[in-house]
Motif scaffolding. Sequence first.
Motif, PDB file in Angstrom:
ATOM      1  N   THR A  20       0.861  -1.181   0.000  1.00 36.79           N
ATOM      2  CA  THR A  20       0.000   0.000   0.000  1.00 36.79           C
ATOM      3  C   THR A  20       0.901   1.235   0.000  1.00 36.79           C
ATOM      4  O   THR A  20       1.870   1.289   0.769  1.00 36.79           O
ATOM      5  CB  THR A  20      -0.886   0.015   1.267  1.00 36.79           C
ATOM      6  N   GLY A  21       0.559   2.183  -0.874  1.00 37.68           N
ATOM      7  CA  GLY A  21       1.405   3.372  -0.965  1.00 37.68           C
ATOM      8  C   GLY A  21       2.256   3.369  -2.220  1.00 37.68           C
ATOM      9  O   GLY A  21       2.913   4.356  -2.530  1.00 37.68           O
TER      10      GLY A  21
ATOM     11  N   PHE B  63      -5.183   8.628  -0.946  1.00 35.34           N
ATOM     12  CA  PHE B  63      -3.998   8.328  -0.129  1.00 35.34           C
ATOM     13  C   PHE B  63      -3.324   9.630   0.329  1.00 35.34           C
ATOM     14  O   PHE B  63      -2.956   9.781   1.487  1.00 35.34           O
ATOM     15  CB  PHE B  63      -3.031   7.464  -0.944  1.00 35.34           C
TER      16      PHE B  63
ATOM     17  N   LYS C  44      -5.294  11.288   3.062  1.00 35.24           N
ATOM     18  CA  LYS C  44      -5.349  10.598   4.357  1.00 35.24           C
ATOM     19  C   LYS C  44      -3.982  10.487   5.021  1.00 35.24           C
ATOM     20  O   LYS C  44      -3.861  10.575   6.227  1.00 35.24           O
ATOM     21  CB  LYS C  44      -5.921   9.191   4.173  1.00 35.24           C
ATOM     22  N   GLU C  45      -2.956  10.238   4.211  1.00 40.36           N
ATOM     23  CA  GLU C  45      -1.626   9.995   4.769  1.00 40.36           C
ATOM     24  C   GLU C  45      -0.796  11.272   4.671  1.00 40.36           C
ATOM     25  O   GLU C  45      -0.976  12.070   3.768  1.00 40.36           O
ATOM     26  CB  GLU C  45      -0.922   8.873   3.980  1.00 40.36           C
ATOM     27  N   LYS C  46       0.102  11.392   5.583  1.00 43.91           N
ATOM     28  CA  LYS C  46       0.984  12.544   5.545  1.00 43.91           C
ATOM     29  C   LYS C  46       2.144  12.211   4.592  1.00 43.91           C
ATOM     30  O   LYS C  46       2.987  11.379   4.908  1.00 43.91           O
ATOM     31  CB  LYS C  46       1.511  12.809   6.953  1.00 43.91           C
ATOM     32  N   CYS C  47       2.153  12.823   3.424  1.00 42.48           N
ATOM     33  CA  CYS C  47       3.199  12.518   2.447  1.00 42.48           C
ATOM     34  C   CYS C  47       4.111  13.724   2.292  1.00 42.48           C
ATOM     35  O   CYS C  47       3.675  14.788   1.853  1.00 42.48           O
ATOM     36  CB  CYS C  47       2.586  12.155   1.100  1.00 42.48           C
TER      37      CYS C  47
ATOM     38  N   HIS D 272       9.999   7.780   7.130  1.00 46.66           N
ATOM     39  CA  HIS D 272       9.054   7.768   6.010  1.00 46.66           C
ATOM     40  C   HIS D 272       8.565   6.348   5.798  1.00 46.66           C
ATOM     41  O   HIS D 272       9.180   5.383   6.264  1.00 46.66           O
ATOM     42  CB  HIS D 272       9.740   8.312   4.745  1.00 46.66           C
ATOM     43  N   ARG D 273       7.458   6.237   5.102  1.00 45.91           N
ATOM     44  CA  ARG D 273       6.845   4.930   4.916  1.00 45.91           C
ATOM     45  C   ARG D 273       7.794   3.932   4.240  1.00 45.91           C
ATOM     46  O   ARG D 273       7.871   2.769   4.631  1.00 45.91           O
ATOM     47  CB  ARG D 273       5.571   5.086   4.078  1.00 45.91           C
TER      48      ARG D 273
ATOM     49  N   ASP E 113       7.247   8.611   1.007  1.00 40.92           N
ATOM     50  CA  ASP E 113       5.972   8.304   1.656  1.00 40.92           C
ATOM     51  C   ASP E 113       4.977   7.755   0.646  1.00 40.92           C
ATOM     52  O   ASP E 113       3.981   7.145   1.004  1.00 40.92           O
ATOM     53  CB  ASP E 113       5.399   9.571   2.299  1.00 40.92           C
TER      54      ASP E 113
END
Lengths: 373, 373
Positions: B43-44, B60, B63-66, B139-140, B153
Amino acid sequence: MEDIQQGKGLVGLSDGRSLPYDILVFATGASAFIPPIPGIDQTGVFSVKHLSDGLAIKNFLEKEKCRKAVIIGGGFIGMEMCEVLHNRGIDTRVIDLTDRPVMRWEPEFTDLIVDEMARHDVQFMPGTKTQAVEKGKEHRFRLITNEGELDADIIIAAVGIRPATDLAKAMGIETGRNGAIQVNFSQQTSKENVYAVGDCCEVYHRIMKKWVYQPLGDISNKQGRVAGINIGGASMLFPGVIGAQSFKLFDLEVAATGIDTQEAVAAGFKPACTIHWGKASAFPDAPRIGLKLVADRSSGLLLGAQGIGTSGVVGRINVLSTALWAGMHLQDIAYMDLAYSPYYSPPWDPIHFAAQQLMRQMQSSAVGACSIN
Amino acid sequence: MEDIQQGKGLVGLSDGRSLPYDILVFATGASAFIPPIPGIDQTGVFSVKHLSDGLAIKNFLEKEKCRKAVIIGGGFIGMEMCEVLHNRGIDTRVIDLTDRPVMRWEPEFTDLIVDEMARHDVQFMPGTKTQAVEKGKEHRFRLITNEGELDADIIIAAVGIRPATDLAKAMGIETGRNGAIQVNFSQQTSKENVYAVGDCCEVYHRIMKKWVYQPLGDISNKQGRVAGINIGGASMLFPGVIGAQSFKLFDLEVAATGIDTQEAVAAGFKPACTIHWGKASAFPDAPRIGLKLVADRSSGLLLGAQGIGTSGVVGRINVLSTALWAGMHLQDIAYMDLAYSPYYSPPWDPIHFAAQQLMRQMQSSAVGACSIN
């Protein structure tokens, strides 16, 4: 230049000297036509033809306090000048004898042009004839017109130009019905060793299939080079024009190419036409583009196009100019491969839609949105 | 959709139902190619092919902090995505296996593209191969590459697409070397009652004179309509494509049409080419436009063009697309009548200059600015 002594091959200059020639080129251009209005011959009334006119206007605007301007003539020079004057903070009016500006374009399009002027506080006054230019009180001039009196600190006369052909006529060079010098495809006049190029001579119109007077800067450049090539000993024929033209008015791009329905009838075609309002990009808030296409019912050949919008208009009219240049049919245009990207057009470009719309119209034998008068 | 039972004329759906057909149309499109990199299936990591991909990315990002993005692939999708991500305040990198982005365009032009990215703090990393996508700390993701480790991210995989043809192949429909469904000019496949349109099928290239795989949205639209016309009982042949394409990158318009020198050699031409740097308007501060033209030495036919600049590029490439469509020679282009206005071009358009420059080059037999490898 005072006179040309053909027999001796001499050009007499105004200072008394003479220059010998083997080959003579007329590049005498055109002169702005100044309408015969009492009082128009005053300082502060300008035409816009030569570089010196532009400098004189600039100089006048810098030295004199100009708050109001009147432009006589709603042609494309009038359009360009009203933007320039407005942008210098001058309250500007455009007056014209006819009922709309830039008559070459469709009434639906000229309505938008009048709106665009109004949006920038430039008033277009249709059916307005200047009867006299008098000295004013608060302003330098008072124009007396059939629609009332108008104040002005500067007047621009932009009602057209005339080919400058006195010298050519004096030496017996033939001119056409419009007064411009007749040339062949090598730019030679009726005398073999005399050439003419630019705004003083005619040019061949590929769609009308006749010689016309179309004084435009880009055409002059091409004719000059063709004459030079031929004089220099190489050989080149000028390929003619199709009537492509554009101007900018504030945020509008306005362009046209080829011929309109009435010219098409005069040229022996059976024209059909359509107006398509499309989108300039694929985005929901895309600005509109207006495209008018004219085609021949008998052959399906594209004959002309007009466009208006805030972006992408000149590019599209030049696509259609190229189609005209190559003698393309509507059917060739309707599915043509163009460089699509959402920023620059919908997946079907307004060009495709307009061509398809006109084809359907021609199939159904309907006269369509544009009637032929 | 699970299977197609040709003999019975039935399409089996995944819910067990069957739909009968007389005529079948494959509009199965293409799938994004996901490079086989360990850890890429998380995911991502997104591809950009379907509307749902765009919505998923948008969702995405909301919702996500990128803060950091890596785009794998410097094609035109990578170019468009880097602008979008940068404009959302995300620190964005584009990495590519090769030494420059959008390889279709001339190195002189891709240098400007890399500069334009850099001007917006988007780093282009050439010669960069992703070896693994690992979980990161701050980071992701952490991308392991031959050029070091990169934080991200969000990852966009934009390395190309493949035609979706499993169902077609399963029923014995013939495909081309690139795996796309073979069609004729009516969009029929190797089975008479089966059609194919869009990104799942081939298209005829008018300049290369062969069938190619060129999955682009505007082409799909045209093929769909042609298939519909033929299925509906009327008759229409798809006229093919010439390879017109454009994209926007920040303030740059980038476009191309036709074929480049190497493709020209492969297609049996003897190409010559030139790069002309011209002005987009007649004003002293006019932005530059780069135009590359490719033509055939034997015939003088235009074969292709590329353009780059801040305005007026797509319009000009489409003028040249039209010239290609009509089979025009350089000589026809060099003096063509275009809608000149100082705002939109010099009196000689960069198109004229480029065509004249290439003609001179061909006359002098010089290889010119672009060599043929």
